[in-house]
Design an enzyme around this catalytic site. Structure first.
Site, PDB file in Angstrom:
ATOM      1  N   HIS A 100      80.054 -84.745 -46.274  1.00 32.20           N
ATOM      2  CA  HIS A 100      80.010 -85.381 -44.950  1.00 32.20           C
ATOM      3  C   HIS A 100      78.616 -85.805 -44.499  1.00 32.20           C
ATOM      4  O   HIS A 100      78.458 -86.216 -43.352  1.00 32.20           O
ATOM      5  CB  HIS A 100      80.580 -84.451 -43.887  1.00 32.20           C
ATOM      6  CG  HIS A 100      82.041 -84.176 -44.022  1.00 32.20           C
ATOM      7  ND1 HIS A 100      83.003 -84.885 -43.352  1.00 32.20           N
ATOM      8  CD2 HIS A 100      82.697 -83.266 -44.768  1.00 32.20           C
ATOM      9  CE1 HIS A 100      84.197 -84.414 -43.665  1.00 32.20           C
ATOM     10  NE2 HIS A 100      84.036 -83.419 -44.524  1.00 32.20           N
ATOM     11  N   LYS A 115      71.186 -90.087 -34.394  1.00 32.57           N
ATOM     12  CA  LYS A 115      72.190 -90.853 -33.645  1.00 32.57           C
ATOM     13  C   LYS A 115      71.540 -91.728 -32.559  1.00 32.57           C
ATOM     14  O   LYS A 115      72.185 -92.575 -31.966  1.00 32.57           O
ATOM     15  CB  LYS A 115      73.212 -89.912 -33.013  1.00 32.57           C
ATOM     16  CG  LYS A 115      74.054 -89.142 -34.052  1.00 32.57           C
ATOM     17  CD  LYS A 115      75.005 -88.163 -33.400  1.00 32.57           C
ATOM     18  CE  LYS A 115      75.704 -87.242 -34.381  1.00 32.57           C
ATOM     19  NZ  LYS A 115      76.860 -87.882 -35.055  1.00 32.57           N
ATOM     20  N   THR A 124      83.487 -91.122 -36.215  1.00 32.63           N
ATOM     21  CA  THR A 124      84.921 -91.187 -35.934  1.00 32.63           C
ATOM     22  C   THR A 124      85.140 -91.549 -34.460  1.00 32.63           C
ATOM     23  O   THR A 124      86.156 -92.163 -34.120  1.00 32.63           O
ATOM     24  CB  THR A 124      85.625 -89.852 -36.252  1.00 32.63           C
ATOM     25  OG1 THR A 124      84.810 -88.785 -35.765  1.00 32.63           O
ATOM     26  CG2 THR A 124      85.814 -89.688 -37.747  1.00 32.63           C
TER      27      THR A 124
HETATM   28  N1  GPU Z   1      79.472 -84.159 -39.743  1.00 31.28           N
HETATM   29 BR1  GPU Z   1      77.611 -82.191 -42.703  1.00 31.28          BR
HETATM   30  C1  GPU Z   1      79.633 -83.184 -38.781  1.00 31.28           C
HETATM   31  O1  GPU Z   1      80.239 -83.429 -37.737  1.00 31.28           O
HETATM   32  N2  GPU Z   1      79.136 -81.937 -38.989  1.00 31.28           N
HETATM   33  C2  GPU Z   1      78.514 -81.607 -40.134  1.00 31.28           C
HETATM   34  O2  GPU Z   1      78.083 -80.461 -40.306  1.00 31.28           O
HETATM   35  C3  GPU Z   1      78.384 -82.614 -41.111  1.00 31.28           C
HETATM   36  C4  GPU Z   1      78.849 -83.877 -40.901  1.00 31.28           C
HETATM   37  C5  GPU Z   1      80.073 -85.481 -39.477  1.00 31.28           C
HETATM   38  C6  GPU Z   1      79.238 -86.702 -39.829  1.00 31.28           C
HETATM   39  O3  GPU Z   1      77.974 -86.594 -39.222  1.00 31.28           O
HETATM   40  C7  GPU Z   1      79.987 -87.924 -39.325  1.00 31.28           C
HETATM   41  O4  GPU Z   1      79.311 -89.105 -39.670  1.00 31.28           O
HETATM   42  C8  GPU Z   1      81.399 -87.956 -39.906  1.00 31.28           C
HETATM   43  O5  GPU Z   1      82.150 -88.969 -39.313  1.00 31.28           O
HETATM   44  C9  GPU Z   1      82.099 -86.629 -39.684  1.00 31.28           C
HETATM   45  O6  GPU Z   1      81.316 -85.549 -40.160  1.00 31.28           O
HETATM   46  C10 GPU Z   1      83.437 -86.558 -40.369  1.00 31.28           C
HETATM   47  O7  GPU Z   1      83.331 -86.918 -41.714  1.00 31.28           O
END
Ligand code: GPU
Length: 824
Positions: free
Chosen positions: A373, A570, A672
């Site tokens: 992710h 961000k 998302t």
């Molecule tokens: N993301 Br690694 C999180 O929310 N927490 C985390 O620890 C990590 C990734 C997010 C990404 O930042 C985001 O771009 C993505 O849409 C989301 O995961 C789901 O894949």
């Protein structure tokens, strides 16, 4: 006689027998019974009525829930376990009523009690068992899996304290504990029959078995009890109820037996805390690891409990014959957080069930699938070998063995290349050796996926390049999605009704049907109705903003929104600088390019992330100056929304005109929130990052405000980035910097924003705020201009909703199903 005695096999969810309802009992009768029998005999407040009502809805689900379990067991369907440290479920009531098609019945029932459904809904605590995108994705996936009739179980942790509640004190974030279970959780069912014990500490011993083979055991462990709590996950109008199984840690009865034996009974009981601490609190870090030992304990606790549960179920049906196990199971790892499941499965298969290494490895490497992710280096998990050696000694042995065998293969592929071996080793050498969990996950998984096209491309060409060279077939993309049930049908009834009228209700299950809207973009009636729906949503949000922030938003103004975790990548800062720029223009009377707008920013900062917290303070100080200048407020209002969470987003995204998706290109894996806004007819102002790229592809450049450097340009600029150059070139940015540096926003707090100012002026600024400012400002001018033509804006809004079908998590899950899981 309406109570039914339930005889259940151990695999079924049960409530105390007195609370089990007749499958034919109506919702109303059920509610009456719970008010009568499940609540203390006293005056009922809304919280208690909610509780009784939620119990009734759960009761209505129980027969279907049991039937689903039984059907999956009998059909012998392949099982998918979605392993995740986070499930950001939010509230369950409205979602259950929608999916079970019980809204009308509910209205009838509640009439008799003179209570409005919304009033009860407001009583429910958000299940905030996650930080942000990653946790909410898991929740959307569960909804899509159930709705597509897939046999998928979520496995997670039942944290006593979820994501902290954010308060503001003098513009600064302060954290308050989130005891979401304080009033009880009406949805969960404790399933003691599924208890397992999870070992910690101790050491490894080896012995020679009867066949002369060396075997290993893990001895003198401290065991912790894992207790299963099941939450129902109803599919959309399809009879399936899937399960989210959350583990709670408890002390076993012989915890600290030593101490008990020495007669210190009270001390020993008090020490149970150590075991119970494991599932006490969610770590509030988003996309950054903090290396705490307790966090590793949580990861192992979840992984071990879940695998033991899967293996127990298997063995109860097939005995200890694992020939078909891999054909029947997939474990999807939600990031590396549960990746210690890999050596744990090896351990269980070898040490508990006596399989040899090769068979255990075949099973493990054919069942594990890993989702990455993020590319951010600070989020890549690395655990000190020392910590593993102490806490999970047997697993460390296994990881070393996996690494040795895998490095043989690397050596074969790159003969004589010692650097390659060092670079690709699962063990990072050094003064303090570490285990690279992402490498372990890649080596042991049959599938590795990124979460958007660009993200997967960057993984295979950058971070995981060598692994891609070794195993190209493992890598694949699964662009994220969001569930249209919660994020459109439920949260935006005004728009949903309009869609139902125009397109029928099929879009809820098949979001691609929204593309039919494109035929009506010139339909005056639709445009009017579309605008009316948005206005009504904006009025509701304005009331909420007034209540939560004390700021008056005018629904006639453009609603410009950025809600997400606060993180430098961000770039909430870019947004704040733009607000300062508008404020400055307005004060100077330069109103030509101004469209009246209300800017909303919301999000939590990790408690240890000083810069993120300072950005919240800056937003609040700027908001104060903006909102207290009567020359400015006709054109600009600015609020920071406190305690942003799932329930807040349900009210925010339907009311948004302009969605801010402005991360530095190459840094946001997918996003998302961007999709939720698009679905609800917001236009996006955004960079070529994450899933923005695919959104742009679907909706076209004419309906999207694109700006900024590309990921390649960001990388190319890095070595000679000179912020001063960009500041000097932009009059707007120069003026914004002067105003910031003059202390205009912190007159009584001199110097507090210096770290922010310095970060913008620093040539090492990885987020390149100054480089993108001018391009961002121009895109904002375009957005402002477009908004002044309501007809055209609404057409663009409709096109955004129409093009959002691809971002339903149903589509994403369809791809997981076909391309990774291989389930029917
Ligand atoms: N993301 Br690694 C999180 O929310 N927490 C985390 O620890 C990590 C990734 C997010 C990404 O930042 C985001 O771009 C993505 O849409 C989301 O995961 C789901 O894949």
């Amino acid at each position: 006689e309406r109570k039914v005695k339930v005889t259940s096999t151990s695999d079924e969810p049960v409530s105390p027998a007195s609370l089990i309802c007749d499958p034919c009992e109506t919702l109303g009768a059920c509610f009456e019974r719970h008010i009568d029998k499940s609540l203390a005999p006293k005056e009922r407040d809304d919280q208690e009525l909610f509780y009784a009502f939620a119990l009734s809805v759960k009761d209505q689900m129980l027969p279907k829930w049991r039937a689903t379990r039984q059907q999956d067991r009998e059909a012998g369907n392949k099982r998918v376990a979605y392993l995740s440290l986070e499930f950001l479920m939010g509230r369950a009531l409205s979602n259950a009523l929608l999916n079970l098609d019980m809204n009308q019945e509910t209205e009838q029932v509640l009439k008799d009690y003179a209570v409005a459904l919304e009033q009860l809904e407001e009583q429910e605590h958000d299940a905030g068992l996650g930080n942000g995108g990653l946790g909410r994705l898991a929740a959307c996936f569960l909804d899509s899996c159930a709705s597509q009739d897939l046999n998928v179980t979520g496995y997670g942790i039942r944290y006593e304290y979820g994501m902290f509640a954010q308060k503001l004190w003098d513009g600064y974030q302060v954290e308050r504990p989130d005891r979401w279970l304080r009033d009880g959780n009406p949805w969960e069912v404790r399933v003691p029959s599924h208890n397992v014990t999870v070992p910690f500490f101790g050491h490894t011993e080896s012995y020679i078995d009867r066949d002369g083979k060396r075997q290993y055991t893990w001895v003198e462990t401290q065991d912790v009890l894992a207790v299963a709590y099941d939450m129902p996950v109803p599919g959309y109008r399809n009879e399936r109820i899937n399960t989210l199984r959350l583990w709670k840690s408890e002390a076993t009865d012989d915890f600290d037996l030593e101490e008990f034996n020495q007669g210190d009974y009270t001390e020993a009981v008090a020490r149970k805390n150590l075991a119970e601490q494991i599932t006490m609190v969610l770590y509030p870090n988003d996309a950054s690891e903090n290396g705490k030992e307790l966090r590793l304990r949580q990861q192992y606790f979840l992984s071990s409990a879940s695998l033991q549960d899967l293996l127990n179920t298997w063995v109860s049906q097939h005995g200890a014959d694992f020939t078909d196990f891999a054909r029947q199971h997939v474990m999807q790892l939600n990031d590396t957080h549960p990746s210690v499941a890999i050596p744990e499965l090896m351990r269980l298969l070898m040490d508990k069930y006596g399989l040899g290494w090769d068979q255990a490895w075949t099973i493990t490497s054919q069942t594990m699938a890993y989702t990455n992710h993020t590319l951010l280096p600070e989020a890549l998990e690395r655990w000190p070998v020392r910590m593993f050696a102490h806490m999970l000694p047997r697993l460390l042995d296994i990881i070393y063995e996996i690494n040795a065998r895998y490095l043989d293969m690397v050596a074969h592929h790159w003969p004589g290349d010692g650097d390659k071996l060092r670079a690709m080793s699962i063990i990072e050498e050094g003064d303090e050796p570490h285990i690279r969990m992402a490498y372990l996950a890649i080596v042991a998984s049959f599938s590795v996926n990124g979460v958007a096209g660009l993200h997967t491309q960057l993984l295979t060409s950058g971070l995981f390049k060598d692994f891609y060279a070794l195993w190209p077939e493992k890598f694949n993309n699964k662009t994220n999605g969001v569930t249209p049930r919660r994020w459109l049908a439920q949260s935006n009834p005004a728009l949903a009704q309009l869609l139902n009228k125009r397109l029928g209700e099929g879009w809820v299950k098949d979001l691609s049907r929204l593309s039919a809207l494109n035929a009506f973009t010139d339909d005056k009636e639709l445009i009017k109705a579309w605008q009316a729906a948005k206005q009504s949503n904006k009025r509701q949000l304005a009331a909420l903003v007034k209540q939560e922030c004390g700021v008056s938003f005018d629904p006639k103004m453009m609603f410009d929104v950025q809600v997400k975790r606060i993180h430098e990548y961000k770039r909430q800062l870019l947004n704040i600088l733009h607000v300062i720029h508008l404020y400055h223009l307005i004060q100077q009377g330069k109103l030509t390019d101004i469209t009246p707008r209300c800017v909303l920013i919301g999000g939590k900062a990790a408690p240890g992330y000083a810069m993120a917290k300072l950005l919240i303070k800056l937003a609040n100080n700027v908001a104060h100056m903006v909102n207290s200048d009567p020359l400015v407020t006709p054109y600009l209002r600015f609020a920071f929304y406190p305690n942003y969470n799932v329930s807040a987003m349900e009210r925010i995204c339907p009311a948004t005109d302009l969605s801010e998706q402005i991360s530095t290109a190459g840094k946001e894996a997918s996003g998302t929130g961007n999709m939720k806004f698009m679905m609800n007819g917001a236009l996006t102002i955004g960079t070529l990052d994450g899933a923005n790229i695919e959104m742009l592809e679907e909706v076209g450049e004419d309906n999207f405000f694109l700006f900024g450097l590309t990921a390649d340009e960001v990388e190319a600029l890095k070595p000679h980035y000179d912020p001063q150059h960009f500041i000097a070139k932009s009059q707007a940015l120069s003026e914004v910097m002067s105003l910031l540096e003059s202390g205009h926003f912190n007159l009584l707090e001199p110097g507090i924003f210096d770290p922010i100012i310095d970060s913008i002026r620093c040539p090492k600024d990885p987020w390149m705020i100054a480089a993108d400012f001018e391009s961002y400002r121009l895109a904002q001018v375009q957005a402002a201009k477009s908004y002044r033509d309501p007809h055209h804006w609404t057409q663009m809004s409709i096109r955004n909703t129409a093009a959002s079908g691809r971002f339903s998590s149903d589509v994403t899950i369809g791809q997981y199903r076909d391309e990774i899981w291989g389930i029917a």
